[in-house]
Design an enzyme around this catalytic site. Structure first.
Site, PDB file in Angstrom:
ATOM      1  N   SER A 172      54.087 -12.035  81.017  1.00 39.61           N
ATOM      2  CA  SER A 172      55.510 -11.972  80.726  1.00 39.61           C
ATOM      3  C   SER A 172      55.996 -10.540  80.690  1.00 39.61           C
ATOM      4  O   SER A 172      55.417  -9.678  80.052  1.00 39.61           O
ATOM      5  CB  SER A 172      55.791 -12.704  79.403  1.00 39.61           C
ATOM      6  OG  SER A 172      56.361 -11.840  78.463  1.00 39.61           O
ATOM      7  N   LYS A 173      57.045 -10.343  81.457  1.00 39.43           N
ATOM      8  CA  LYS A 173      57.646  -9.013  81.565  1.00 39.43           C
ATOM      9  C   LYS A 173      58.090  -8.547  80.177  1.00 39.43           C
ATOM     10  O   LYS A 173      57.957  -7.390  79.810  1.00 39.43           O
ATOM     11  CB  LYS A 173      58.828  -9.111  82.529  1.00 39.43           C
ATOM     12  CG  LYS A 173      59.663  -7.865  82.643  1.00 39.43           C
ATOM     13  CD  LYS A 173      59.035  -6.856  83.573  1.00 39.43           C
ATOM     14  CE  LYS A 173      59.906  -5.607  83.647  1.00 39.43           C
ATOM     15  NZ  LYS A 173      59.150  -4.420  83.982  1.00 39.43           N
ATOM     16  N   ARG A 174      58.614  -9.499  79.433  1.00 42.67           N
ATOM     17  CA  ARG A 174      59.132  -9.168  78.101  1.00 42.67           C
ATOM     18  C   ARG A 174      58.013  -8.654  77.188  1.00 42.67           C
ATOM     19  O   ARG A 174      58.242  -7.876  76.278  1.00 42.67           O
ATOM     20  CB  ARG A 174      59.786 -10.406  77.498  1.00 42.67           C
ATOM     21  CG  ARG A 174      60.934 -10.105  76.601  1.00 42.67           C
ATOM     22  CD  ARG A 174      61.943 -11.248  76.527  1.00 42.67           C
ATOM     23  NE  ARG A 174      61.399 -12.552  76.851  1.00 42.67           N
ATOM     24  CZ  ARG A 174      60.981 -13.450  75.957  1.00 42.67           C
ATOM     25  NH1 ARG A 174      61.045 -13.180  74.673  1.00 42.67           N
ATOM     26  NH2 ARG A 174      60.523 -14.620  76.335  1.00 42.67           N
ATOM     27  N   GLY A 227      55.578  -6.858  78.172  1.00 48.92           N
ATOM     28  CA  GLY A 227      54.982  -5.632  78.704  1.00 48.92           C
ATOM     29  C   GLY A 227      54.106  -5.829  79.925  1.00 48.92           C
ATOM     30  O   GLY A 227      53.506  -4.873  80.407  1.00 48.92           O
TER      31      GLY A 227
END
Ligand code: GLU
Length: 484
Positions: free
Chosen positions: A254-256, A258
């Site tokens: 998940s980009k959120r 990191g």
């Protein structure tokens, strides 16, 4: 006649290319190309809240960089446009009305307040409550009266009252759900726009998509999509749901949190070809142990049966290894073109021969971003301690290093030509004269020249690149340090 395979990549412009999305695009591309089909780009930009400036450029750039060239899309057109969902908004209402006429959908005039109270009265206070079909029972006259009076409405899909819905997914196999579990989902919203769940089915049908490839998070909506195809009397596509790409055994990438996007990896010095190769294997296997594939090779050997339903873990170490393999095996000119900007950034203005340095680097890099850390010593001799002169395998210590450097200095000072070969010949002659091991001379010289415990290149290459003056100066520094 066999139908032409048509797949589509339908990203929402979020501003970055998630690894999972890129993998979806890659598999869509490969499913099409391995069967001589078409790969279509459709931008799904109807979620206005998620819109980000420049985000469609990220999509175009990624597809261009990775070589996943689309055959139809907003920028190049095609026979099934428009290819931007927001430009298709006028197309859906008629389809929704067609379903109403067929008895497969119905107008719903329930107010927000009523729907809210439904949620609250829902036994366990569950966040999700099925719509209670209040408006399904309105008579045609009641409906018409409300429409005439301009009462706001949505259009809902009428799910079957009983029975089950079954569809087959290429990856997950046969899936059956109880129709009683399916909510009469909204197809058209009160603002006259379609929901995503409706639009994607209509779009895929109108664009003649034969294989719908998407993340497994859509698996639970697929029965509803399938019922829509059936309601229209349309041929459903082949469904290919892909398991999530994981960070570890328990967490999705998940980009959120990191995890890196495609752009992040590029910025960290990974090669596009290595990324594409690595991503291809995140959920697909060629059926043997082969690991290195160009995109062209993937196009030839990709087979849908190699897709796996077990989630794959994104292993940066593996990617890093693969990246190193790509760099090693790359044509030098291509490598140099990639390395040159980093070398210039680190060593620009020093007058050093960057091509020679690149030659030393090519076989030892894992990523392009390793370059600055590996070449800094060329610019400036780092401060180092004399313990670097002690090396067990090379059979050197301070004492041996001092006498070797002292012997090497006049020999190098007296060299007529300064190049790798002449330096090599002179140092090897000296080894013979002194009756010592190669490493007992070469290790101290290499250490004095680099001031590093390891360096790309050995004594001769470093001396050649650094030049006579600087090499001699560094050897003198070494002698001085060892004499203290
Ligand atoms: N726009 C959707 C997404 O980015 C596409 C899903 C699909 O492929 O149908 O998740």
């Amino acid at each position: 006649m066999k139908m032409e395979v048509r797949t589509r990549f339908a990203p929402s412009p979020t501003g970055y290319m998630h690894i999972g999305n890129l993998r979806t695009a890659l598999y869509e591309y490969l499913i099409a190309k391995s069967q001589g089909g078409k790969f279509i780009l459709r931008i799904e930009d109807t979620d206005q809240e998620r819109l980000v400036e420049g985000a469609t450029d990220v999509i175009y750039n990624t597809l261009r960089m990775t070589g996943l060239h689309h055959d139809e899309g907003p920028d190049i057109g095609g026979d099934y446009g428009p290819y931007v969902q927001s430009e298709r908004m006028g197309m859906y209402m008629d389809y929704a009305k067609e379903l109403v006429e067929k008895g497969q959908a119905y107008y719903c005039f329930c107010t927000k307040e009523r729907l809210e109270s439904l949620k609250e009265s829902n036994a366990e206070g569950a966040a999700f409550a099925k719509y209670d079909r209040h408006c399904l029972h309105l008579s045609p006259e009641e409906v018409q009266a409300k429409l005439d009076a301009g009462v706001p409405y949505v259009i809902r899909q009428k799910m079957p009252d009983s029975g089950t819905t079954t569809f087959t997914d290429v990856v997950y196999g046969e899936i059956t759900v109880d129709n009683a579990e399916l909510d009469d989902q909204i197809l058209m919203k009160a603002d006259g726009f379609p929901t995503y769940n409706f639009a994607n089915v209509v779009d895929d049908h109108l664009m003649c998509i034969t294989h719908v490839v998407r993340g497994s998070e859509y698996l639970s909506s697929t029965p509803k999509y399938n019922l829509l195809y059936e309601a229209f009397g349309w041929e459903p596509p082949v469904y290919v749901h892909l398991p999530a790409v994981m960070r570890d055994a328990h967490h999705k990438l998940s980009k959120r949190h990191g995890d890196k996007s495609f752009e992040d990896l590029i910025n960290e010095g990974y090669l596009v070809d290595a990324i594409v190769n690595y991503i291809a294997l995140l959920g697909w296997s060629p059926g043997d142990t082969r690991e290195i594939f160009t995109l062209k090779e993937l196009e030839e050997c990709f087979d849908i049966s190699g897709l796996s339903k077990s989630p794959s873990i994104f292993d940066i170490k593996k990617l890093t290894w693969m990246n190193g393999e790509y760099m090693k095996n790359m044509d030098f000119e291509k490598f140099y073109a990639l390395a040159e900007p980093k070398l210039t950034e680190a060593l620009g203005g020093t007058g050093l021969d960057l091509r020679k340095i690149a030659e030393l680097l090519q076989k030892r890099l894992e990523t392009l971003n390793d370059i600055p850390g590996l070449v800094g010593f060329f610019k400036e001799l780092p401060e180092y301690g004399t313990e670097l002169y002690t090396h067990k395998k090379m059979k050197t210590n301070d004492e041996i290093a001092l006498s070797s450097l002292k012997a090497a200095l006049p020999v190098l000072e007296g060299l007529a030509d300064w190049n790798t070969q002449s330096i090599h010949d002179a140092l090897m002659a000296l080894v013979g004269e002194l009756g010592i091991k190669n490493g007992q001379l070469l290790w101290p010289v290499r250490t004095a020249l680099s001031g590093e415990p390891t360096s790309p290149g050995g004594a001769m290459e470093l001396a050649d690149i650094l030049g006579r003056e600087e090499s001699l100066r560094r050897i003198r520094v070494g002698i001085e340090m060892l004499e203290k």
